[in-house]
Design an enzyme around this catalytic site. Structure first.
Site, PDB file in Angstrom:
ATOM      1  N   ARG A  62      26.061  28.746 -68.228  1.00  0.00           N
ATOM      2  CA  ARG A  62      27.316  29.494 -68.221  1.00  0.00           C
ATOM      3  C   ARG A  62      28.468  28.633 -67.699  1.00  0.00           C
ATOM      4  O   ARG A  62      29.586  28.665 -68.221  1.00  0.00           O
ATOM      5  CB  ARG A  62      27.157  30.745 -67.352  1.00  0.00           C
ATOM      6  CG  ARG A  62      28.395  31.604 -67.352  1.00  0.00           C
ATOM      7  CD  ARG A  62      28.095  33.010 -66.877  1.00  0.00           C
ATOM      8  NE  ARG A  62      29.236  33.883 -67.137  1.00  0.00           N
ATOM      9  CZ  ARG A  62      29.963  34.450 -66.175  1.00  0.00           C
ATOM     10  NH1 ARG A  62      29.674  34.234 -64.909  1.00  0.00           N
ATOM     11  NH2 ARG A  62      30.978  35.212 -66.491  1.00  0.00           N
ATOM     12  N   HIS A  66      31.950  27.689 -69.604  1.00  0.00           N
ATOM     13  CA  HIS A  66      33.265  27.952 -69.016  1.00  0.00           C
ATOM     14  C   HIS A  66      34.040  26.665 -68.816  1.00  0.00           C
ATOM     15  O   HIS A  66      35.249  26.613 -69.024  1.00  0.00           O
ATOM     16  CB  HIS A  66      33.107  28.691 -67.684  1.00  0.00           C
ATOM     17  CG  HIS A  66      32.786  30.144 -67.857  1.00  0.00           C
ATOM     18  ND1 HIS A  66      33.084  31.100 -66.930  1.00  0.00           N
ATOM     19  CD2 HIS A  66      32.195  30.802 -68.877  1.00  0.00           C
ATOM     20  CE1 HIS A  66      32.694  32.292 -67.365  1.00  0.00           C
ATOM     21  NE2 HIS A  66      32.134  32.138 -68.540  1.00  0.00           N
ATOM     22  N   ASP A  67      33.355  25.603 -68.415  1.00  0.00           N
ATOM     23  CA  ASP A  67      34.052  24.325 -68.253  1.00  0.00           C
ATOM     24  C   ASP A  67      34.682  23.909 -69.576  1.00  0.00           C
ATOM     25  O   ASP A  67      35.863  23.587 -69.639  1.00  0.00           O
ATOM     26  CB  ASP A  67      33.087  23.246 -67.763  1.00  0.00           C
ATOM     27  CG  ASP A  67      33.810  21.936 -67.485  1.00  0.00           C
ATOM     28  OD1 ASP A  67      34.996  21.992 -67.084  1.00  0.00           O
ATOM     29  OD2 ASP A  67      33.214  20.860 -67.674  1.00  0.00           O
ATOM     30  N   GLY A  72      38.717  22.064 -71.986  1.00  0.00           N
ATOM     31  CA  GLY A  72      37.800  21.009 -72.402  1.00  0.00           C
ATOM     32  C   GLY A  72      36.708  20.704 -71.388  1.00  0.00           C
ATOM     33  O   GLY A  72      36.808  21.070 -70.218  1.00  0.00           O
ATOM     34  N   SER A  76      36.546  20.492 -64.827  1.00  0.00           N
ATOM     35  CA  SER A  76      37.619  21.200 -64.117  1.00  0.00           C
ATOM     36  C   SER A  76      37.064  22.445 -63.421  1.00  0.00           C
ATOM     37  O   SER A  76      37.600  22.887 -62.407  1.00  0.00           O
ATOM     38  CB  SER A  76      38.751  21.576 -65.072  1.00  0.00           C
ATOM     39  OG  SER A  76      38.233  22.238 -66.207  1.00  0.00           O
ATOM     40  N   ASN A  94      35.574  34.033 -62.452  1.00  0.00           N
ATOM     41  CA  ASN A  94      34.615  33.042 -61.984  1.00  0.00           C
ATOM     42  C   ASN A  94      33.818  33.524 -60.793  1.00  0.00           C
ATOM     43  O   ASN A  94      32.937  32.840 -60.326  1.00  0.00           O
ATOM     44  CB  ASN A  94      35.365  31.785 -61.512  1.00  0.00           C
ATOM     45  CG  ASN A  94      35.355  30.734 -62.575  1.00  0.00           C
ATOM     46  OD1 ASN A  94      34.814  30.941 -63.645  1.00  0.00           O
ATOM     47  ND2 ASN A  94      35.948  29.604 -62.265  1.00  0.00           N
ATOM     48  N   HIS A 194      22.709  34.272 -73.871  1.00  0.00           N
ATOM     49  CA  HIS A 194      22.429  35.468 -73.087  1.00  0.00           C
ATOM     50  C   HIS A 194      20.966  35.883 -73.174  1.00  0.00           C
ATOM     51  O   HIS A 194      20.605  36.972 -72.758  1.00  0.00           O
ATOM     52  CB  HIS A 194      23.354  36.623 -73.515  1.00  0.00           C
ATOM     53  CG  HIS A 194      24.780  36.417 -73.117  1.00  0.00           C
ATOM     54  ND1 HIS A 194      25.825  37.176 -73.589  1.00  0.00           N
ATOM     55  CD2 HIS A 194      25.355  35.509 -72.270  1.00  0.00           C
ATOM     56  CE1 HIS A 194      26.967  36.759 -73.056  1.00  0.00           C
ATOM     57  NE2 HIS A 194      26.720  35.744 -72.265  1.00  0.00           N
ATOM     58  N   THR A 195      20.120  35.025 -73.688  1.00  0.00           N
ATOM     59  CA  THR A 195      18.674  35.255 -73.643  1.00  0.00           C
ATOM     60  C   THR A 195      18.122  34.911 -72.262  1.00  0.00           C
ATOM     61  O   THR A 195      16.942  35.111 -71.977  1.00  0.00           O
ATOM     62  CB  THR A 195      17.940  34.434 -74.728  1.00  0.00           C
ATOM     63  OG1 THR A 195      16.560  34.774 -74.711  1.00  0.00           O
ATOM     64  CG2 THR A 195      18.058  32.936 -74.496  1.00  0.00           C
ATOM     65  N   ASP A 249      18.274  39.544 -70.681  1.00  0.00           N
ATOM     66  CA  ASP A 249      17.208  39.778 -71.656  1.00  0.00           C
ATOM     67  C   ASP A 249      16.070  40.444 -70.913  1.00  0.00           C
ATOM     68  O   ASP A 249      15.312  39.785 -70.201  1.00  0.00           O
ATOM     69  CB  ASP A 249      16.776  38.440 -72.273  1.00  0.00           C
ATOM     70  CG  ASP A 249      15.500  38.553 -73.097  1.00  0.00           C
ATOM     71  OD1 ASP A 249      14.943  39.672 -73.226  1.00  0.00           O
ATOM     72  OD2 ASP A 249      15.051  37.516 -73.617  1.00  0.00           O
ATOM     73  N   ASP A 257      14.603  31.874 -75.708  1.00  0.00           N
ATOM     74  CA  ASP A 257      13.998  32.168 -77.004  1.00  0.00           C
ATOM     75  C   ASP A 257      14.978  33.015 -77.816  1.00  0.00           C
ATOM     76  O   ASP A 257      16.141  33.143 -77.421  1.00  0.00           O
ATOM     77  CB  ASP A 257      12.659  32.912 -76.795  1.00  0.00           C
ATOM     78  CG  ASP A 257      12.827  34.155 -75.922  1.00  0.00           C
ATOM     79  OD1 ASP A 257      13.976  34.597 -75.707  1.00  0.00           O
ATOM     80  OD2 ASP A 257      11.816  34.699 -75.452  1.00  0.00           O
TER      81      ASP A 257
END
Ligand code: HEM
Ligand code: NAG
Ligand code: NAG
Ligand code: NAG
Length: 333
Positions: A62, A66-67, A72, A76, A94, A194-195, A249, A257
């Site tokens: 994650r 987000h980075d 880019g 950061s 965050n 999001h698994t 999940d 998976d």
């Protein structure tokens, strides 16, 4: 007029050259002579960390997303806020970026500084660590090109405007990804992240309590009622204790998976945006494809992660190799 046109063409050419050279400068063997053990060192640190704190992997994944999406892939997101600057990490969105992933990167950096001081950027460490952790959870192993520099700035406001929340519409999410050059297919493949990992109750509370201004236990009809009941129990106290979180999940929480997609087809998605992806005609065929074919998911996910890892990277003097991942060099002691 002619001069104008010429100027326009020239600047277009320069832009093209710059954008080509940016990705061309990233190389698989970028540290071959300057830090030949970079992969081993990161892998050793990350493996130990993941074994001791199994939430590290999802956290890093994650964090990497987000980075990259906010200005880019330039680390950061790792900068700490101070009195003068509210950094990306300080952005409200965050708040839940997990500490174990930060810690893993800091540890890898410390180990690398002993072997090859001032050489390996924090942005590259995050990219490699994420790939290693995804594959440790059973996900695909894909090549990571290197040579990113770390950013010279970090802003909380940028985070708010470049990331989506679960109350966004599929239209909004598709346009957010499109604005950064990512296709609908890449959006759906990347969302397969999001698994693994957790979501805090507040991220989906409006689906399980007072849905559509209904009674206390009115829930979203697109959510499987058994899941809704289980989440209502788990989250009963979430306003008093906002740290309560549940697995993204619920079937195979620690495994990378294609279960996330299978879940969506059964109404077992937690986040509103995820569940809607199984219904929207633009995204649903991809959800069904990945639910049926894990190889296709892994292929597309690997490609999309490599592309994500090249998004807006800084090279040469556009950035620096930080000595500490959480502070800019000109501010560190
Ligand atoms: C498409 C829009 C997306 C939205 C609206 C979204 C939203 C969220 C939210 C609300 C959470 C729960 C955070 C928490 O409560 O702590 C979460 C968790 C997570 N997200 Fe996303 N996300 C999106 C896309 C992505 C993408 C593209 C990736 C990676 C490629 C990703 C990776 C993760 C991971 C791994 C977690 C679990 C984190 C953990 O367990 O620490 N997400 N996401
Ligand atoms: C989504 O939720 C955030 C707070 O979490 C809120 O500021 C924003 O206005 C909401 N957006 C929509 C479209 O409802
Ligand atoms: C699954 O996807 C892979 C990769 O795209 C493809 O080669 C394979 O034929 C697919 N398998 C099935 C059963 O459709
Ligand atoms: C993990 C992390 O660094 N989270 C930060 C998010 O923002 C808040 C508010 O500034 C910080 O206190 C957290 O440390």
């Amino acid at each position: 007029m002619a001069l104008h046109l010429f100027h326009l063409r020239l600047s277009l050419l320069i832009t093209l050259l710059l954008s080509c050279s940016t990705s061309a400068k990233l190389k698989l063997d970028y540290y071959q002579t300057s830090c030949p053990r970079v992969h081993e060192i990161i892998s050793e640190v990350i493996t130990t960390k993941q074994i001791n704190s199994p939430t590290t992997a999802a956290g890093a994944l994650r964090l990497f997303f987000h980075d990259c999406f906010v200005s880019g892939c330039d680390a950061s997101v790792l900068i700490s806020s101070n009195h003068f600057n509210k950094a990306e990490r300080g952005a409200e969105i965050n708040l839940s970026l997990p500490g174990d992933a930060f810690d893993a990167i800091i540890r890898a950096k410390t180990a690398l500084e002993l072997q090859c001081p001032g050489v390996v950027s924090c942005a590259d460490i995050l990219a490699i660590a994420t790939r290693d952790l995804v594959s440790m959870l059973g996900g695909p192993f894909y090549p990571v090109r290197l040579g990113r520099k770390d950013s010279l700035s970090s802003s909380a406001a940028d985070a708010e405007s470049n990331l989506a929340r679960p109350n966004a519409s599929i239209d909004q999410i598709i346009s957010l990804f499109a604005s950064k050059g990512f296709t609908v297919r890449e959006l759906v493949a990347l969302s397969g992240a999001h698994t693994v990992g957790f979501s805090h109750c507040q991220e989906y509370a409006d689906r399980i309590f007072h849905f559509n201004k209904g009674g206390p236990l009115a829930s979203d009809p697109t959510m499987n009622p058994k899941l809704a009941q289980a989440l209502q129990k788990a989250c009963a106290n979430y306003q008093k204790d906002p740290t309560i979180a549940t697995f993204n999940d619920i079937m195979t929480p620690g495994k990378f998976d294609n279960m996330y997609y299978q879940n969506l087809l059964r109404g077992l998605g937690l986040l509103n945006t995820d569940q809607k992806m199984a219904a929207d005609p633009r995204t649903a065929p991809l959800v069904r494809l990945y639910a049926a074919n894990q190889t296709a998911f892994f292929d597309h996910f690997s490609h999309a992660m490599q592309k994500l890892g090249l998004y807006n990277v800084k090279t040469a003097r556009k950035g620096e190799v930080r000595r500490r991942c959480d502070v800019f060099n000109n501010l560190s002691p």
